[in-house]
Design an enzyme around this catalytic site. Structure first.
Site: not given
Ligand SMILES: Cc1ncc(C[n+]2csc(CCOP(=O)(O)OP(=O)(O)O)c2C)c(N)n1
Ligand SMILES: [Mg+2]
Lengths: 163, 574
Positions: B51, B113-114, B163, B482
């Protein structure tokens, strides 16, 4: 210098956390904070007192204005204004002290709003300084609990903070 | 009117908004939306492999095209994986709309959940966010999100979508608003005329003026107007890292970019100027060095669309809040027909600047002798030649990023695409994908380092799926260069965890996905490899170019110093 910033903001979930979050995120200081709905159900009024140099206050007001939920904002300390805070305080009140406390409360135009055999609950309004002074006066008898609303304020005269 | 489910409304609204691509990754809370996407063919969904890559790809697309990038992720881990990309876009003021699935409304707050409070998590790194409370709000919220993301000072907007708001069984009337108004949001459309007049008077009187412009000129599409104004006045200009390309680099009036690794002439000009005309830049700490020693003799005109950027780190003498193009055009009309008060002073200023230029001419780095390892700078110069300076260039973060900024000379805005504010390693590869998808006919070059590339290298798979032909220039110095440079300078060369001991064979790695990949060690191998890489614009080619791991980026400002306090090489300082 101390500033009182009053904000009209959308009465939406999340709006308050954006304002408060901004202060911690940018390392701005909050001394008191007070929020409640207004006569317009879509708006809440939030008043915050903060201390900082002019440069910091300028950044605070700019960043607050940038929040999409903030509709209008005023720094009350820029003009003459009325500032009030309400405090409820429980103090020990036994024997001879009961009268003494009552007298002190009268001097401060405070009211005793609840009693038990051993304590008084006192209500007092005023600016922060007056409330501090009252607390100091009560210190010797024993302050048990303090609930302060934080500062609320409004400009004097014709000025109105509205849409 | 049509009745649509929330999920179908989302798909339709994105199309009505003119969205071409959504970058995303599916999951439980987003499945109704994914089903709606399946049943339409207007908006193309690009399946990334992480993502974070979705956000960077959308970001790259936005930076190149000027249109908002769009991301779709599921709740919980999908949304939290997107956080780095949202923060990256926020820091660089990039328009982006991020749609996040969320657990169903009745589960919110129960550690379902999630479930993650993504509005809370992203609060400090978004321009604004919305939670959908009823499916019928969807069209208006999406319209508002795009309006907020792309107007004023652009930035990312998150929409949290439980949802149940997208359930196929619940349908509501759909119409997409043409316009939205928000009483609490009205970005300025022009600057204050009195202030602009004041600014122009200062400009005409200045003896050692300097334009300093930033990303605001790029995102405000004010590059042409800026070029016009700067040329009329014959003033020098330096553009911030984010503003590179807004004025043609390599032009006589362009001094490069200022700051920590800025050019010698830029930093000196900044230090000595008596008037900075800053447009769309924000004087961040990588530019100013120590603000108390910053530009001691300068008055500052500061034009920005965001009032909170003005006088934030350095005090502006003439603040102007407004969009870059409108303000610049007003300035142009005011300078027309006017003469400079001190043309001789300007001439003297130019000879001082040309003096600084001459001092460093030919001394910037030492190209490698035959048989020695390649210098990263010479690789960038060779890529610049191979692409005639016309490619879109995305970068990751590190030395390679600074070398790319120093040695690739951009003629146009929106072609230099780098994570300036957040400095996100891993940004470059997905960003390059997003650019290439909107500009398939152009060369899109990624300058990366072996450290950064490994943070997003799973995106090889996305490139394979969609045939995304970016050219990857891996400046492989076998170290977190760097970091190593700072350890050389500040920690007596104790290279704590800056050495990559177990690098993969990148050629085999790219080969595993079916891509052409070439290892390059020497100067002799470089040109032919580039020739092969750029032969076919549709093909992804990975060049694993071994460069000198001991090289440092110079100039480098001395910490806590002024603009002109710089290390010039490992042994010289100002
Ligand atoms: C996500 C992230 N983690 C850590 C850093 C700190 N950091 C800045 S540059 C750098 C090294 C980058 O190495 P590489 O990609 O190989 O580039 P090089 O400097 O060697 O050219 C690191 C670790 C960062 N910018 N971003
Ligand atoms: Mg490296």
């Amino acid at each position: 210098m101390r500033h009182i910033i009053s904000i009209l903001m959308e009465n939406e979930p999340g709006a308050l956390s954006r304002v408060v979050g901004l202060f911690s995120q940018r390392n701005f200081n909050i001394e008191t904070l007070n929020v409640a709905p207004t006569e317009d159900a879509t708006l809440s009024r939030l008043t915050v007192t903060t201390v900082g140099e002019d440069r910091v206050i300028e950044q605070i007001t700019k960043h607050l204005n940038k929040l999409v939920d903030v509709v209008k904002l005023v720094d009350l300390t820029e003009g003459s204004h009325i500032e009030r805070e309400l405090m409820l305080v429980k103090v020990k009140a036994l024997g001879a002290q009961r009268d003494e406390i009552k007298r002190t409360a009268d001097i401060f135009r405070a009211q005793i709003v609840d009693i038990t055999p051993s304590l008084y609950t006192i209500q007092i309004t005023g600016d922060g300084g007056k409330l501090d002074a009252f607390l100091a006066a009560m210190q010797p008898v024993g302050v048990l609990e303090v609930a302060r609303t934080g500062v609320s304020g409004i400009a004097r005269g014709e000025k109105v903070l509205s849409l | 009117m049509e009745l649509l489910s929330g999920a179908d409304m989302i798909a339709r609204a994105l199309h009505d908004e003119g969205v071409e691509y959504i970058y995303g990754y599916p999951g439980g809370a987003a499945l109704h939306i994914y089903d709606a996407l399946f049943r339409q063919d207007k908006v193309q969904h690009i399946l990334v492999r992480h993502e974070q890559a979705a956000t960077h790809a959308a970001d790259g697309y936005a930076r190149a095209s000027g249109k908002p990038g769009v991301v779709l992720v599921t709740s919980g881990p999908g949304a939290t994986n997107a956080v780095t990309g949202i923060a990256t876009a926020y820091m660089d003021s990039i328009p982006m709309v991020v749609l996040c699935g969320q657990v169903a409304s009745h589960l919110i707050g129960e550690d379902a959940f999630q479930e993650t409070d993504i509005v809370g998590v992203t609060r400090p790194i978004v321009k604004h966010s919305f939670s959908i409370k009823h499916p019928s709000e969807i069209p208006e919220v999406i319209k508002k999100a795009f309006y907020l993301a792309s107007s004023g000072r652009p930035g990312p907007v998150v929409i949290d979508i439980p949802k149940d708001m997208t359930a196929p069984t619940e349908r509501y009337e759909y119409s997409y608003p043409k316009k939205v108004r928000m009483r609490s949001y009205s970005p300025v459309t022009r600057g204050h005329s009195g202030q602009i007049k004041k600014a122009v008077e200062l400009m005409l009187k200045a003896r050692r003026p300097l334009f300093f412009t930033g990303g605001g000129v790029v995102s405000g599409r004010a590059s042409e107007a800026l070029t016009d104004l700067v040329r009329r006045l014959n003033f020098p200009i330096t553009t911030s890292l984010m503003g590179i390309g807004a004025y043609p680099q390599g032009d006589r009036q362009c001094l490069g970019w200022p700051g920590m690794h800025g050019s010698y002439e830029s930093n000196n000009a900044m230090h000595h100027t008596d008037l900075i005309i800053c447009i769309g830049a924000r004087f961040d700490d990588r530019v100013t060095n120590n603000t108390s020693k910053f530009c001691p003799t300068a008055k500052i005109i500061h034009v920005d669309i965001d009032p909170s950027s003005v006088s934030k780190t350095v005090r502006a003498d003439v603040p102007i809040v407004g969009p870059a193009d409108a303000v610049i055009n007003e300035m142009i009309s005011l300078v027309q027909g006017r003469e400079l008060a001190n043309p001789d002073a300007l001439e003297a200023w130019w000879s001082q600047i040309d003096g600084w230029r001459a001092e460093r001419e030919g001394k910037l780095y030492e190209p490698s002798a035959p048989g020695e390892p390649l210098k990263p700078q010479q690789v960038v110069e060779a890529v610049h030649r191979a692409t005639r300076g016309e490619a879109f260039v995305a970068t990751d973060v590190g030395q390679h990023q600074m070398f790319a900024a120093q040695y690739y000379k951009f003629q146009r805005p929106n072609r230099w695409i780098t994570s300036g504010g957040l400095g996100t390693m891993g940004f470059g590869f997905p960003a390059a994908m997003g650019i290439k998808m909107s500009y398939p006919e152009d060369d899109v070059v990624l300058f990366t380092g072996e450290g950064s590339f490994q943070m997003m290298m799973q995106e090889f798979s996305t490139c394979k799926q969609y045939g995304i032909g970016v050219k990857i220039i891996n400046l492989n110095n076998q170290s977190l260069g760097m970091v190593r440079q700072w350890q050389d300078l500040n920690y007596k060369s104790r290279h704590s965890h800056s050495y990559m001991e177990s690098l993969p064979d990148f050629v085999q790695l790219a080969g595993a996905y079916g891509f052409r990949a070439i290892k390059v060690h020497t100067v002799e191998e470089l040109e032919p490899a580039l020739e092969e890489a750029f032969r076919n614009k549709d093909e992804l080619v990975f060049l694993d170019i071994y460069v000198d791991p001991r090289e440092h980026v110079y100039p480098m400002q001395v910490p806590l110093g002024s603009m002109r306090d710089m290390l010039l090489t490992k042994t010289e300082r100002t």
